[in-house]
Design an enzyme around this catalytic site. Structure first.
Site, PDB file in Angstrom:
ATOM      1  N   GLY A  46      24.929  38.022  33.146  1.00 19.87           N
ATOM      2  CA  GLY A  46      24.379  38.847  34.438  1.00 19.87           C
ATOM      3  C   GLY A  46      22.946  38.954  34.470  1.00 19.87           C
ATOM      4  O   GLY A  46      22.271  38.997  33.397  1.00 19.87           O
ATOM      5  N   GLN A  51      14.919  42.770  36.145  1.00 23.91           N
ATOM      6  CA  GLN A  51      14.672  42.217  35.054  1.00 23.91           C
ATOM      7  C   GLN A  51      13.471  40.946  34.977  1.00 23.91           C
ATOM      8  O   GLN A  51      12.969  40.707  34.025  1.00 23.91           O
ATOM      9  CB  GLN A  51      16.177  41.556  34.151  1.00 23.91           C
ATOM     10  N   CYS A  97      21.947  43.151  26.196  1.00 23.65           N
ATOM     11  CA  CYS A  97      21.176  43.040  27.519  1.00 23.65           C
ATOM     12  C   CYS A  97      19.771  42.160  27.120  1.00 23.65           C
ATOM     13  O   CYS A  97      19.445  42.202  26.356  1.00 23.65           O
ATOM     14  CB  CYS A  97      20.670  44.374  27.714  1.00 23.65           C
ATOM     15  N   LEU A  98      19.697  41.262  28.226  1.00 23.62           N
ATOM     16  CA  LEU A  98      18.523  40.413  27.931  1.00 23.62           C
ATOM     17  C   LEU A  98      17.334  41.073  27.876  1.00 23.62           C
ATOM     18  O   LEU A  98      16.291  40.560  27.196  1.00 23.62           O
ATOM     19  CB  LEU A  98      18.599  39.354  29.070  1.00 23.62           C
ATOM     20  N   HIS A 139      27.014  47.309  34.444  1.00 21.42           N
ATOM     21  CA  HIS A 139      25.887  46.870  33.594  1.00 21.42           C
ATOM     22  C   HIS A 139      24.567  46.752  34.706  1.00 21.42           C
ATOM     23  O   HIS A 139      23.415  47.324  34.475  1.00 21.42           O
ATOM     24  CB  HIS A 139      26.092  46.109  32.703  1.00 21.42           C
ATOM     25  N   GLU A 140      24.888  45.864  35.557  1.00 22.41           N
ATOM     26  CA  GLU A 140      23.927  45.129  36.469  1.00 22.41           C
ATOM     27  C   GLU A 140      23.514  46.257  37.312  1.00 22.41           C
ATOM     28  O   GLU A 140      22.280  46.436  37.578  1.00 22.41           O
ATOM     29  CB  GLU A 140      24.130  43.855  36.976  1.00 22.41           C
ATOM     30  N   HIS A 143      21.035  48.690  36.104  1.00 24.10           N
ATOM     31  CA  HIS A 143      19.593  48.130  36.106  1.00 24.10           C
ATOM     32  C   HIS A 143      18.976  48.373  37.395  1.00 24.10           C
ATOM     33  O   HIS A 143      17.743  48.711  37.398  1.00 24.10           O
ATOM     34  CB  HIS A 143      19.606  46.596  35.954  1.00 24.10           C
TER      35      HIS A 143
HETATM   36  O1  GNR Z   1      24.221  38.531  28.729  1.00 26.62           O
HETATM   37  C1  GNR Z   1      24.758  39.511  28.904  1.00 26.62           C
HETATM   38  N1  GNR Z   1      26.045  40.002  28.373  1.00 26.62           N
HETATM   39  C2  GNR Z   1      26.380  41.178  28.592  1.00 26.62           C
HETATM   40  C3  GNR Z   1      27.711  41.542  27.741  1.00 26.62           C
HETATM   41  C4  GNR Z   1      28.517  42.618  28.059  1.00 26.62           C
HETATM   42  C5  GNR Z   1      28.022  43.503  28.777  1.00 26.62           C
HETATM   43  C6  GNR Z   1      26.981  43.203  29.584  1.00 26.62           C
HETATM   44  C7  GNR Z   1      26.353  42.246  29.429  1.00 26.62           C
HETATM   45  S1  GNR Z   1      25.227  41.613  30.579  1.00 26.62           S
HETATM   46  C8  GNR Z   1      23.872  40.685  29.496  1.00 26.62           C
HETATM   47  C9  GNR Z   1      22.826  40.218  30.456  1.00 26.62           C
HETATM   48  C10 GNR Z   1      22.029  41.147  31.156  1.00 26.62           C
HETATM   49  O2  GNR Z   1      21.193  41.928  30.283  1.00 26.62           O
HETATM   50  N2  GNR Z   1      22.003  41.703  32.375  1.00 26.62           N
HETATM   51  O3  GNR Z   1      21.496  42.626  32.857  1.00 26.62           O
HETATM   52 NI    NI Z   2      21.175  43.878  31.154  1.00 26.18          NI
END
Ligand code: GNR
Ligand code: NI
Length: 178
Positions: A46, A51, A97-98, A139-140, A143
């Site tokens: 995601g 980001q 998270c990236l 999670h997104e 952000h």
């Molecule tokens: O790549 C991602 N893997 C992930 C694994 C578990 C819960 C959430 C994520 S999102 C993350 C990519 C990212 O940072 N998205 O904002």
């Molecule tokens: Ni993230």
């Protein structure tokens, strides 16, 4: 299409609240194309526009592509996403998270959620999600509010992670300078 640079902690911009998209026009679609390419290159499951340094309420998700590169593309774009229902039942998932590279932690979130949003064509959609997809959507959307998963950890754990990332950043800069 272009692969964009992903911002990492500590970075104030990641804490900014993203703005609603008024109109899903060609420029927004171009941005979404770049987000998808950046997501697959990373690779991740995601990505939120903030980001890559764009403070607009746009998300792309593909929870399958990461594990199995040969699998068919199965991505979804969410413009102005809003969670309209969350389950009482929770799920713990090891999140990464990236924008918080190489750090992982177990985070507890509602197991299921319903979300309304606009798609790539600007059409209204409603989606029922559960499991990893629900976790990723939450999670997104965090952000878009300037929230990172490390914000749910204890003050000490969070401080340790931020310290580690600042150090890594400093080392990277020195490597370039020297
Ligand atoms: O790549 C991602 N893997 C992930 C694994 C578990 C819960 C959430 C994520 S999102 C993350 C990519 C990212 O940072 N998205 O904002
Ligand atoms: Ni993230």
């Amino acid at each position: 299409m272009a692969i964009r640079k992903i911002l990492t902690e500590p970075n104030k911009f990641l804490r900014k609240k993203s703005l609603r998209v008024e109109n899903v026009d060609e420029n927004i679609q171009k941005l979404m194309d770049d987000m998808l390419e950046t997501l697959y290159a990373a690779p991740g499951i995601g990505l939120a526009a903030i980001q890559i340094g764009v403070d607009k309420r746009i998300i792309v998700i593909d929870i399958n592509r990461d594990k199995d590169k040969k699998s068919k593309k199965n991505h979804m774009f969410f413009v102005n996403p809003e969670i309209i229902w969350k389950s009482e039942e929770k799920l713990t998932y090891e999140e990464g998270c990236l924008s918080v590279p190489n750090q992982f932690a177990e985070i507890n979130r509602p197991k299921k959620c319903h979300v309304k949003h606009l798609d790539y064509n600007g059409d209204f959609q409603e989606l029922k999600a559960e499991g990893l997809l629900a976790t990723c959507i939450q999670h997104e959307i965090d952000h878009l509010e300037g929230i990172l998963f490390i914000d749910y950890l204890s003050k000490l754990k969070k401080a340790m992670i931020i310290k580690k990332l600042s150090k890594q950043k400093k080392e990277n800069v020195e490597r370039i300078v020297v």
